[in-house]
Scaffold this active site. Structure first.
Site, PDB file in Angstrom:
ATOM      1  CD  GLU A 114       3.213   3.264   9.757  1.00  0.00           C
ATOM      2  OE1 GLU A 114       3.522   2.624  10.779  1.00  0.00           O
ATOM      3  OE2 GLU A 114       3.613   2.970   8.624  1.00  0.00           O
ATOM      4  CG  HIS A 162      -2.131  -0.872   1.058  1.00  0.00           C
ATOM      5  ND1 HIS A 162      -3.096  -0.671   0.104  1.00  0.00           N
ATOM      6  CD2 HIS A 162      -2.515  -1.968   1.742  1.00  0.00           C
ATOM      7  CE1 HIS A 162      -4.023  -1.602   0.209  1.00  0.00           C
ATOM      8  NE2 HIS A 162      -3.692  -2.411   1.189  1.00  0.00           N
TER       9      HIS A 162
END
Length: 188
Positions: free
Chosen positions: A71, A56
């Site tokens: 993240e 991804h």
């Protein structure tokens, strides 16, 4: 889209993340001063998920080169508040994994509904206070059969409540199916 909030819902592989990424690419193309930040909620607890996340990342880097990735698996409200500013689009992908991290943590193994409720309220507070556009991606999992297990049913219910609350706070809600958008809610 200066302060617009949009929830993009859909099933797995429905095109919801691609749609959000395209919206981010369009935002970046509008003005060279624009920024876009992706808050990714996925965590890699096994080799297959590590490979999926890496794939991804690589795909996103090609599709939306200016998209900065951050993240954050649990503290989503504070992350949104920290990165939201005028001229910066924040893309959250995805609420389903975030809720999974709260209700079914891999490390501790014990669910914390109270923590999930507090985090849910914090996310809504940050969403209302966002100073730039926000795109949120989530799965619509309530269209299938009712799960047999108590924990699975509780998760489906919790995600349904979260999606409804976020949809209520958004100007626009889009349902993706087979890569096609269906507008459920429009501004105005």
């Amino acid at each position: 889209m200066p302060r617009e909030r949009e929830l993009i819902l859909g099933g797995q592989r429905s095109g919801k993340s691609r749609r959000a990424e395209q919206r981010a690419a369009d935002w970046l193309a509008l003005d060279p001063a624009h920024r876009a930040v992706l808050i990714a909620t996925a965590t890699a607890h096994d080799e297959e998920m590590r490979e999926r996340i890496a794939r991804h990342r690589a795909d996103r880097a090609q599709r939306v080169p200016g998209l900065v990735t951050v993240e954050e698996a649990v503290r989503l409200g504070p992350a949104l508040a920290r990165h939201s500013e005028p001229g910066t689009l924040v893309l959250i992908d995805c609420l389903t994994l975030w809720l999974t991290n709260l209700l079914m943590p891999a490390e501790s193994g014990s669910a914390s509904p109270a923590l999930a409720e507090t985090a849910h309220a914090g996310l809504l507070h940050a969403l209302h206070g966002a100073r730039g556009p926000v795109l949120l991606v989530s799965n619509e999992i309530g269209l299938g059969v009712i799960p047999m297990g108590r924990e699975a049913r509780a998760f489906v219910d919790a995600l349904g409540r979260l999606n409804q609350a976020v949809a209520g706070a958004c100007d626009r809600v889009t349902l993706m199916a087979a890569g096609l958008p269906l507008r459920l809610k429009e501004p105005g």
